[in-house]
Design an enzyme around this catalytic site. Structure first.
Site, PDB file in Angstrom:
ATOM      1  N   LYS A 183      -3.205  19.853  -1.795  1.00 28.34           N
ATOM      2  CA  LYS A 183      -4.524  19.216  -1.845  1.00 28.34           C
ATOM      3  C   LYS A 183      -4.758  18.545  -3.203  1.00 28.34           C
ATOM      4  CE  LYS A 183      -5.122  20.419   2.369  1.00 28.34           C
ATOM      5  NZ  LYS A 183      -5.396  21.712   2.919  1.00 28.34           N
TER       6      LYS A 183
HETATM    7  C1  LIG Z   1      -5.528  22.598   4.251  1.00 21.00           C
HETATM    8  C2  LIG Z   1      -6.597  22.560   5.268  1.00 21.00           C
HETATM    9  C3  LIG Z   1      -7.316  23.703   5.642  1.00 21.00           C
HETATM   10  C4  LIG Z   1      -6.932  25.069   5.210  1.00 21.00           C
HETATM   11  O1  LIG Z   1      -6.811  25.202   3.846  1.00 21.00           O
HETATM   12  P1  LIG Z   1      -6.149  26.521   3.233  1.00 21.00           P
HETATM   13  O2  LIG Z   1      -6.643  26.537   1.824  1.00 21.00           O
HETATM   14  O3  LIG Z   1      -4.669  26.329   3.332  1.00 21.00           O
HETATM   15  O4  LIG Z   1      -6.624  27.672   4.026  1.00 21.00           O
HETATM   16  C5  LIG Z   1      -8.370  23.568   6.517  1.00 21.00           C
HETATM   17  N1  LIG Z   1      -8.709  22.377   7.031  1.00 21.00           N
HETATM   18  C6  LIG Z   1      -8.031  21.258   6.726  1.00 21.00           C
HETATM   19  C7  LIG Z   1      -8.468  19.949   7.308  1.00 21.00           C
HETATM   20  C8  LIG Z   1      -6.940  21.326   5.841  1.00 21.00           C
HETATM   21  O5  LIG Z   1      -6.256  20.216   5.567  1.00 21.00           O
END
Ligand SMILES: *Cc1c(COP(=O)(O)O)cnc(C)c1O
Length: 374
Positions: A183
């Site tokens: 992210k």
């Molecule tokens: C990455 C992601 C999540 C989950 O994030 P985590 O921190 O890995 O639990 C949820 N929704 C979307 C759209 C994502 O891209």
């Protein structure tokens, strides 16, 4: 030898590593002073709104779903084009994820599609800011207010994004962020929830720590059953350092995305993602490739890119085609745009350590892979 270019890569500098070492040596490594500081810096970043951090965004979403009182028989409206976590948390709470289609270019859903899916059982709406492009929130919130619904924004892609000049997370009801290494900023694993209602903080804290309420005098009570999803101070120290660099990270992402848009404009068989939005956080750069028209497959395209040393992701397959969602009654053909995106999307490398010449290399490889297909 040309270096391999991954589609995502976190940027961790020496100062951050030093900050982590300091926490490791301090004697306090789980949730403590670093978590408190990270939460107050996030709150400041979101214009003073309260924020709590979690082990991952999935946990933040699970807590949000419980705060929205989603239980057996309740429905939450979720786009069919998102990561499975958005919908899984609804099903895990005993609710039903009611999927809706999205726009082909923005990959986002909208108030009209959401309104058409509302039933007497609807409890909440979960807009997802796909790739960091904000959903058109104003009509969504107007709809939610009219129908008495909670809004849980899945802002996993949208750290640093803005809607109408205001940060995502500085407005809205419950807004969840992810700090996974792919992210826009990372804590290794981690997530955050930004709250409109400070009255919900105490319960959120309980829900991330066994349902415990501490009593004066050192005792405790368990008020409800809950899991455990408190962030460690080691992760929080990384988050503090990353947050300080976020504006720079996102500016670089935006510049790289503009370069891609410029270099890939007009390539036949390629449909570029929606652009031109000032508040776009550019988490992903994911064009659609018309593999059928090019007489090839995504697998062959990805192999051709790998052969040139370039990593490619797939974000995402349409949720309704997955086995767990077919068991809920969803079928192929239910969400034509989400399915088209799911079949054609490819995520090209986009991260802060990508150089301008790497973008050239990726674009040349895309053009060659598309040509080779014909
Ligand atoms: C990455 C992601 C999540 C989950 O994030 P985590 O921190 O890995 O639990 C949820 N929704 C979307 C759209 C994502 O891209």
């Amino acid at each position: 030898m040309t270096a391999y270019i991954p589609f995502a890569r976190p940027e961790i500098d020496e100062d951050t590593i030093a900050a982590v070492s300091e926490v490791l040596r301090s004697g306090w490594i789980t949730s403590g002073p670093q978590v408190q500081r990270f939460e107050s810096e996030l709150a400041a970043y979101f214009g003073g709104r309260p924020v709590r951090v979690f082990t991952h965004a999935t946990a933040a979403l699970e807590v949000a779903v419980r705060l929205a009182s989603v239980g057996p028989g309740d429905e939450v409206i979720v786009p069919a084009m998102t990561f499975a976590a958005s919908a899984n948390v609804v099903a895990l709470a005993g609710g039903r994820p009611v999927l809706v289609d999205v726009d082909l270019d923005s990959r986002n859903t909208d108030a009209a599609r959401i309104e058409a899916a509302i039933t007497p059982r609807t409890r909440a709406i979960m807009p997802v800011h796909f790739a960091g492009l904000p959903v058109d929130l104003e009509p969504v919130y107007a709809l939610a207010a009219r129908r008495g619904l909670r809004v849980i924004e899945d802002a996993a892609h949208a750290m640093g994004a803005a809607y109408r000049g205001r940060r995502i997370g500085a407005q809205g009801d419950l807004v969840a962020f992810s700090f996974h290494p792919n992210k826009n900023m990372t804590t290794i694993e981690g997530g955050a929830l930004s709250f409109r209602d400070p009255g919900e903080l105490e319960r959120a804290e309980r829900l991330r720590f066994h349902g415990i309420r501490k009593l004066p005098g050192g005792g405790m009570d368990v008020l409800e059953h809950a899991g455990k999803s408190n962030l460690s101070d080691v992760s929080a120290a990384i988050g503090i350092a990353q947050l300080a660099r976020l504006e720079r990270f996102n500016a670089r992402r935006g510049a790289l995305a503009r370069r891609y848009l410029e270099k890939l404009g007009g390539v036949s068989g390629l449909r570029l993602p929606a652009a031109g939005h000032a508040g776009h956080a550019w988490h992903l750069f994911a064009p659609l490739v018309d593999f059928d028209a090019l007489n090839t497959t995504r697998e062959r395209f990805i192999q051709a890119m790998h052969a040139r040393g370039i990593g490619v992701g797939v974000h995402y397959q349409a949720l309704n085609l997955f086995e767990a969602f077919r068991r809920l009654g969803y079928r192929a053909g239910d969400f034509p745009n989400a399915e088209t995106i799911g079949a054609r999307t490819v995520t090209l490398p986009l991260h802060t350590q990508l150089r301008d010449e790497d973008v050239e290399r990726v674009c040349e490889a895309v053009k060659a892979s598309v040509r080779q297909a014909k």
